[in-house]
Design a protein around this motif. Structure first.
Motif, PDB file in Angstrom:
ATOM      1  N   LEU A  33      53.854  43.394  31.364  1.00 24.18           N
ATOM      2  CA  LEU A  33      53.803  44.805  31.759  1.00 24.18           C
ATOM      3  C   LEU A  33      52.615  45.069  32.680  1.00 24.18           C
ATOM      4  CD1 LEU A  33      54.952  47.679  31.416  1.00 24.18           C
ATOM      5  CD2 LEU A  33      53.540  47.904  29.352  1.00 24.18           C
ATOM      6  N   TRP A  34      51.491  44.490  32.351  1.00 22.29           N
ATOM      7  CA  TRP A  34      50.285  44.670  33.176  1.00 22.29           C
ATOM      8  C   TRP A  34      50.532  44.149  34.599  1.00 22.29           C
ATOM      9  CZ3 TRP A  34      45.971  47.354  32.328  1.00 22.29           C
ATOM     10  CH2 TRP A  34      44.939  47.183  33.236  1.00 22.29           C
ATOM     11  N   ASN A  35      51.090  42.941  34.659  1.00 27.80           N
ATOM     12  CA  ASN A  35      51.361  42.355  35.981  1.00 27.80           C
ATOM     13  C   ASN A  35      52.347  43.208  36.775  1.00 27.80           C
ATOM     14  OD1 ASN A  35      49.676  40.245  35.410  1.00 27.80           O
ATOM     15  ND2 ASN A  35      51.317  38.852  34.754  1.00 27.80           N
ATOM     16  N   GLU A  36      53.375  43.702  36.101  1.00 31.93           N
ATOM     17  CA  GLU A  36      54.354  44.550  36.770  1.00 31.93           C
ATOM     18  C   GLU A  36      53.693  45.826  37.298  1.00 31.93           C
ATOM     19  OE1 GLU A  36      57.592  45.782  34.272  1.00 31.93           O
ATOM     20  OE2 GLU A  36      58.570  46.902  35.873  1.00 31.93           O
ATOM     21  N   ALA A  37      52.826  46.406  36.482  1.00 28.74           N
ATOM     22  CA  ALA A  37      52.132  47.635  36.894  1.00 28.74           C
ATOM     23  C   ALA A  37      51.229  47.376  38.101  1.00 28.74           C
ATOM     24  CB  ALA A  37      51.322  48.189  35.727  1.00 28.74           C
ATOM     25  N   CYS A  38      50.526  46.252  38.075  1.00 29.60           N
ATOM     26  CA  CYS A  38      49.644  45.906  39.202  1.00 29.60           C
ATOM     27  C   CYS A  38      50.475  45.640  40.460  1.00 29.60           C
ATOM     28  CB  CYS A  38      48.794  44.679  38.870  1.00 29.60           C
ATOM     29  SG  CYS A  38      47.500  45.010  37.662  1.00 29.60           S
ATOM     30  N   ASN A  39      51.542  44.859  40.316  1.00 30.71           N
ATOM     31  CA  ASN A  39      52.374  44.535  41.477  1.00 30.71           C
ATOM     32  C   ASN A  39      52.995  45.788  42.084  1.00 30.71           C
ATOM     33  OD1 ASN A  39      51.807  41.852  41.147  1.00 30.71           O
ATOM     34  ND2 ASN A  39      53.657  41.411  39.951  1.00 30.71           N
ATOM     35  N   SER A  40      53.450  46.681  41.218  1.00 32.40           N
ATOM     36  CA  SER A  40      54.098  47.900  41.707  1.00 32.40           C
ATOM     37  C   SER A  40      53.140  48.798  42.464  1.00 32.40           C
ATOM     38  CB  SER A  40      54.695  48.690  40.538  1.00 32.40           C
ATOM     39  OG  SER A  40      55.697  47.941  39.928  1.00 32.40           O
ATOM     40  N   ASN A  41      51.874  48.666  42.183  1.00 28.37           N
ATOM     41  CA  ASN A  41      50.871  49.498  42.843  1.00 28.37           C
ATOM     42  C   ASN A  41      50.069  48.724  43.895  1.00 28.37           C
ATOM     43  OD1 ASN A  41      50.709  52.332  41.535  1.00 28.37           O
ATOM     44  ND2 ASN A  41      50.979  50.951  39.796  1.00 28.37           N
ATOM     45  N   ASN A  42      50.558  47.526  44.231  1.00 28.33           N
ATOM     46  CA  ASN A  42      49.870  46.671  45.206  1.00 28.33           C
ATOM     47  C   ASN A  42      48.409  46.440  44.842  1.00 28.33           C
ATOM     48  OD1 ASN A  42      52.142  46.388  46.940  1.00 28.33           O
ATOM     49  ND2 ASN A  42      51.779  48.493  47.637  1.00 28.33           N
ATOM     50  N   ILE A  43      48.179  46.274  43.559  1.00 28.89           N
ATOM     51  CA  ILE A  43      46.818  45.979  43.101  1.00 28.89           C
ATOM     52  C   ILE A  43      46.726  44.481  42.865  1.00 28.89           C
ATOM     53  CG2 ILE A  43      45.161  46.308  41.230  1.00 28.89           C
ATOM     54  CD1 ILE A  43      46.505  49.082  40.801  1.00 28.89           C
ATOM     55  N   GLU A  44      45.895  43.851  43.649  1.00 31.14           N
ATOM     56  CA  GLU A  44      45.755  42.400  43.513  1.00 31.14           C
ATOM     57  C   GLU A  44      44.659  42.109  42.503  1.00 31.14           C
ATOM     58  OE1 GLU A  44      45.219  40.522  47.220  1.00 31.14           O
ATOM     59  OE2 GLU A  44      47.025  41.382  48.096  1.00 31.14           O
ATOM     60  N   GLY A  45      44.904  41.108  41.680  1.00 27.54           N
ATOM     61  CA  GLY A  45      43.846  40.650  40.785  1.00 27.54           C
ATOM     62  C   GLY A  45      43.681  41.507  39.558  1.00 27.54           C
ATOM     63  N   ARG A  46      42.508  42.156  39.415  1.00 27.57           N
ATOM     64  CA  ARG A  46      42.106  42.569  38.089  1.00 27.57           C
ATOM     65  C   ARG A  46      42.123  44.078  37.824  1.00 27.57           C
ATOM     66  NH1 ARG A  46      39.414  39.040  35.111  1.00 27.57           N
ATOM     67  NH2 ARG A  46      37.991  40.620  34.353  1.00 27.57           N
ATOM     68  N   ALA A  47      42.449  44.898  38.770  1.00 32.09           N
ATOM     69  CA  ALA A  47      42.371  46.354  38.556  1.00 32.09           C
ATOM     70  C   ALA A  47      40.994  46.727  38.019  1.00 32.09           C
ATOM     71  CB  ALA A  47      43.477  46.839  37.616  1.00 32.09           C
ATOM     72  N   ASN A  48      39.980  46.426  38.787  1.00 27.49           N
ATOM     73  CA  ASN A  48      38.614  46.613  38.303  1.00 27.49           C
ATOM     74  C   ASN A  48      38.073  48.027  38.485  1.00 27.49           C
ATOM     75  OD1 ASN A  48      37.942  44.160  37.174  1.00 27.49           O
ATOM     76  ND2 ASN A  48      37.509  43.244  39.161  1.00 27.49           N
ATOM     77  N   THR A  49      38.634  48.782  39.412  1.00 26.41           N
ATOM     78  CA  THR A  49      38.099  50.129  39.610  1.00 26.41           C
ATOM     79  C   THR A  49      38.831  51.124  38.717  1.00 26.41           C
ATOM     80  OG1 THR A  49      39.653  50.779  41.344  1.00 26.41           O
ATOM     81  CG2 THR A  49      37.678  49.553  42.041  1.00 26.41           C
ATOM     82  N   LEU A  50      38.183  52.249  38.478  1.00 28.02           N
ATOM     83  CA  LEU A  50      38.809  53.274  37.643  1.00 28.02           C
ATOM     84  C   LEU A  50      40.066  53.824  38.311  1.00 28.02           C
ATOM     85  CD1 LEU A  50      38.127  54.457  34.889  1.00 28.02           C
ATOM     86  CD2 LEU A  50      37.023  56.376  36.058  1.00 28.02           C
ATOM     87  N   GLU A  51      40.024  53.884  39.642  1.00 22.51           N
ATOM     88  CA  GLU A  51      41.194  54.387  40.375  1.00 22.51           C
ATOM     89  C   GLU A  51      42.381  53.440  40.184  1.00 22.51           C
ATOM     90  OE1 GLU A  51      38.045  54.456  41.517  1.00 22.51           O
ATOM     91  OE2 GLU A  51      37.983  56.628  41.224  1.00 22.51           O
ATOM     92  N   ASP A  52      42.128  52.146  40.300  1.00 27.15           N
ATOM     93  CA  ASP A  52      43.198  51.169  40.063  1.00 27.15           C
ATOM     94  C   ASP A  52      43.716  51.272  38.630  1.00 27.15           C
ATOM     95  OD1 ASP A  52      43.114  50.239  42.626  1.00 27.15           O
ATOM     96  OD2 ASP A  52      42.063  48.368  42.158  1.00 27.15           O
ATOM     97  N   LEU A  53      42.774  51.398  37.716  1.00 23.50           N
ATOM     98  CA  LEU A  53      43.162  51.480  36.304  1.00 23.50           C
ATOM     99  C   LEU A  53      44.023  52.717  36.046  1.00 23.50           C
ATOM    100  CD1 LEU A  53      42.548  49.686  33.880  1.00 23.50           C
ATOM    101  CD2 LEU A  53      40.627  51.171  33.333  1.00 23.50           C
ATOM    102  N   ARG A  55      46.002  54.150  38.216  1.00 20.51           N
ATOM    103  CA  ARG A  55      47.337  53.925  38.773  1.00 20.51           C
ATOM    104  C   ARG A  55      48.165  53.036  37.843  1.00 20.51           C
ATOM    105  NH1 ARG A  55      45.269  51.629  44.063  1.00 20.51           N
ATOM    106  NH2 ARG A  55      47.415  51.117  44.610  1.00 20.51           N
ATOM    107  N   VAL A  56      47.522  52.035  37.284  1.00 22.70           N
ATOM    108  CA  VAL A  56      48.216  51.148  36.347  1.00 22.70           C
ATOM    109  C   VAL A  56      48.650  51.929  35.106  1.00 22.70           C
ATOM    110  CG1 VAL A  56      47.875  49.214  34.745  1.00 22.70           C
ATOM    111  CG2 VAL A  56      47.148  49.008  37.125  1.00 22.70           C
ATOM    112  N   SER A  57      47.753  52.746  34.570  1.00 20.77           N
ATOM    113  CA  SER A  57      48.096  53.481  33.336  1.00 20.77           C
ATOM    114  C   SER A  57      49.174  54.528  33.621  1.00 20.77           C
ATOM    115  CB  SER A  57      46.858  54.120  32.707  1.00 20.77           C
ATOM    116  OG  SER A  57      46.402  55.209  33.458  1.00 20.77           O
ATOM    117  N   ASP A  58      49.129  55.140  34.806  1.00 19.52           N
ATOM    118  CA  ASP A  58      50.192  56.095  35.159  1.00 19.52           C
ATOM    119  C   ASP A  58      51.548  55.392  35.201  1.00 19.52           C
ATOM    120  OD1 ASP A  58      48.505  58.233  35.291  1.00 19.52           O
ATOM    121  OD2 ASP A  58      48.322  58.238  37.480  1.00 19.52           O
ATOM    122  N   PHE A  59      51.562  54.189  35.771  1.00 15.10           N
ATOM    123  CA  PHE A  59      52.806  53.413  35.827  1.00 15.10           C
ATOM    124  C   PHE A  59      53.306  53.110  34.405  1.00 15.10           C
ATOM    125  CE2 PHE A  59      55.146  49.453  35.667  1.00 15.10           C
ATOM    126  CZ  PHE A  59      56.057  49.569  36.713  1.00 15.10           C
TER     127      PHE A  59
END
Lengths: 86, 169
Positions: A33-53, A55-59
């Motif tokens: 699920l994490w990988n799918e959320a990252c891929n869907s949001n074009n987030i490469e790697g670790r989702a280290n910023t709060l903004e990336d996080l 987007r992942v949690s919204d997904f």
């Protein structure tokens, strides 16, 4: 770790978020699920910023079933930090 | 670093599944639940009433009356600040008449920073016997709650659950 001092509240982290998913979904499903959320949001790697996080949690919060509940929890925690830290 | 919640009564997989089945995590405005909250606020003559759903790491407000400030923007709080979570753990109403002197909540930032002084919440129990959260009233002054008050609050909680369950039939 960024923190809202008055509330003694730390910014949610990637590790925290994945930990909550693993607790309820198991390691394999959480990682998928994490990988799918990252891929869907074009987030490469670790989702280290709060903004990336966020987007992942919204997904994740838009997923059906238990995953959606877990995602909503994370979203509220992230929004709480952003709102109080503003 | 914050660690994920390890309280089994809050993170119980079956309880979370019940919340998912009732679609309580989805953003939706329910005017009927908001009316219940308004009525409770008026009944108790307190400024705020909430229908709070306790998730694994946060509480979210399925309906509210009188809410203002940052919680209106976030639509919830981290679960460790949730007064309502105490009822999910105990299965009983949670009553705070003077928050500054209440052992469980006196150090809670909602008390120390946001000034909550009194609280009464009754658990919302589904027909499958899961506690999904609390129907509660909140104020910024000390006050007492009678047995009759708690009964009224339980009635509000039961009505809210009935409405919540009807939505997904």
């Amino acid at each position: 770790m960024p923190q809202v001092d008055k509330y003694n509240y730390e910014a949610p982290t990637r590790e925290f978020a994945i930990g909550t998913l693993i607790r309820s979904l198991g390691r394999d499903e959480a990682q998928r699920l994490w990988n799918e959320a990252c891929n869907s949001n074009n987030i490469e790697g670790r989702a280290n910023t709060l903004e990336d996080l966020e987007r992942v949690s919204d997904f994740i919060s838009e997923q059906p079933g238990v995953a959606g509940v877990l995602g909503k929890s994370l979203t509220v925690r992230i929004r709480t930090f952003k709102t109080l830290n503003h | 670093m914050s660690q994920p919640n390890n309280d089994a009564s809050i993170t119980d997989a079956k309880r979370i599944e019940e919340i998912a089945k009732l679609r309580l995590h989805e953003d939706q405005v329910d005017e009927i639940l908001n009316e219940y909250a308004q009525k409770a606020s008026e009944t108790f003559n307190l400024p705020v009433s909430l229908i709070s759903i306790v998730l694994d790491e946060a509480q979210i407000f399925a309906a509210s009356h009188g809410l203002e400030g940052w919680m209106l923007d976030t639509g919830g709080t981290p679960v460790e600040w949730s007064f309502c979570a105490n009822s999910v753990k105990s299965g009983e109403p949670f009553i705070v008449e003077n928050a500054k002197e209440h052992d469980v909540v006196k150090d809670n930032p909602l008390v120390k920073v946001d000034g909550i002084q009194c609280y009464a919440g009754a658990p919302m129990v589904t027909s499958n016997n899961f506690i999904i959260g609390n129907f509660c009233v909140i104020g910024k002054e000390k006050r007492t709650f009678s047995e009759d008050d708690i009964k009224k609050l339980k009635d509000f909680a039961n009505e809210a659950v009935k409405r919540i369950e009807e939505r997904v039939k």
